[in-house]
Motif scaffolding. Sequence first.
Motif, short mmCIF file in Angstrom:
data_model
loop_
_atom_site.label_atom_id
_atom_site.label_comp_id
_atom_site.label_asym_id
_atom_site.label_seq_id
_atom_site.Cartn_x
_atom_site.Cartn_y
_atom_site.Cartn_z
N ASN A 1 0.80 -1.23 0.00
CA ASN A 1 0.00 0.00 0.00
C ASN A 1 0.84 1.28 0.00
N THR B 1 2.28 4.65 -1.14
CA THR B 1 2.09 5.67 -2.17
C THR B 1 3.50 6.05 -2.64
N THR C 1 8.26 0.15 -6.77
CA THR C 1 6.86 0.54 -6.82
C THR C 1 6.07 -0.28 -5.81
N TYR D 1 -0.30 -0.78 -4.77
CA TYR D 1 -1.21 0.37 -4.76
C TYR D 1 -0.87 1.36 -5.89
N ILE D 2 0.42 1.67 -6.03
CA ILE D 2 0.82 2.64 -7.06
C ILE D 2 0.41 2.13 -8.44
N GLU D 3 0.57 0.84 -8.65
CA GLU D 3 0.32 0.30 -9.99
C GLU D 3 -1.16 0.01 -10.26
N SER D 4 -1.96 -0.19 -9.20
CA SER D 4 -3.36 -0.56 -9.45
C SER D 4 -4.33 0.48 -8.91
N LYS D 5 -3.81 1.47 -8.20
CA LYS D 5 -4.63 2.54 -7.60
C LYS D 5 -5.69 1.98 -6.65
N GLN D 6 -5.40 0.84 -6.07
CA GLN D 6 -6.36 0.24 -5.15
C GLN D 6 -5.65 -0.20 -3.88
N GLU D 7 -6.18 0.25 -2.74
CA GLU D 7 -5.58 -0.18 -1.48
C GLU D 7 -6.02 -1.61 -1.16
#
Length: 332
Positions: free
Chosen positions: A215, A217, A230, A233-239
């Motif tokens: 998770n 950022t 990376t 979270y950064i790659e999928s924009k989902q926590e």
Amino acid sequence: MESTRNKLIKLLAENNSSYISGQRLSEELQISRAAIWKHMKKLEEDGYKVEGKTKKGYRIIEYPAKTSENTLHWGLQTKWLGEKIIHRASITSTQHLAHQLASEGAPHGTIVIADEQTKGKGRMNRSWYSSKHKGIWMSIIVRPEILPYMAPQLTLLAATVLADVLDAQLGVKPQIKWPNDLLINQKKTAGILTEMQAEQDQIQYIVLGMGINVNHTSDDIPDELRNKATSIYIESKQERSIKDVIQQILQAFEPAYEHYIKHGFSDTKDKWESYGFKIGQEININTMRNSWTAKFNGIASDGALLIENDDGQIKKMYSAEIDWFGEGETKC
Ligand code: BTN
């Protein structure tokens, strides 16, 4: 000694599909019914949802999202992996504690997990950045009956398991950089450190350390690593729930490990190559003495790196580092 509260959670977890009566809890824990009721209130304050029904008793219907031995056990569908889980809020390195426990006889499948590591270890004596609650910092103790030279195959196996979980369950497309760096969009999101205690022809135990950036950022990633590291979270924009991802990994690792022990390395090799980064392309190879460029031809039937040099000669490498930034291995 185990606390009354933990014993209570265990009793409730063991009976999670049915109710357990206040009378039975009070007998097993040797405390009054009023004390049981007070513990239930405390559990609710901590995020557990407990259902209490007159004449039936109690059952837990929801666990808190945070990671703990109890929440990890809850709903974990494995036979032996994670039967024993040791969770720490903060630790120097889960590898250290896992080695200590393994040398004291901890059973096959024991897991050590921490919310944070203050001295996380990477490969080649590098440090591993492991910030609190952001990732998965976990060591798995296994006692395989394989020859010590085969141990690196387990690292490759672990990498394929992580890749499968990222791919199938988390919806991000991973690649594996030999031997065991998990990349998403060419940046490192997870690494594996395998350490072994063995005699000449017998493994006592292996500690498989997995570090996964979940998770973070981009602000959570130190400046010097930002162009190489990376997170999911950064790659999928989902926590993600750290606890859920740990369970998914354990549930995927157990059958993959059993398959490897029973059938050997060949399926792992194929799977690894299906995720292999830069297969068929030029890579930079660094050994203690030399650095050169060669074509990456995949991995051999024993897990070694297969390269084709400019003169067409095929070579097996067991301990080289490869890179693609032209500046050595990523340190993250
Ligand atoms: C690598 O260099 O790519 C391997 C990193 C392995 C990190 C994990 S985090 C859990 C376990 N404990 C450690 O101190 N290291 C491994």
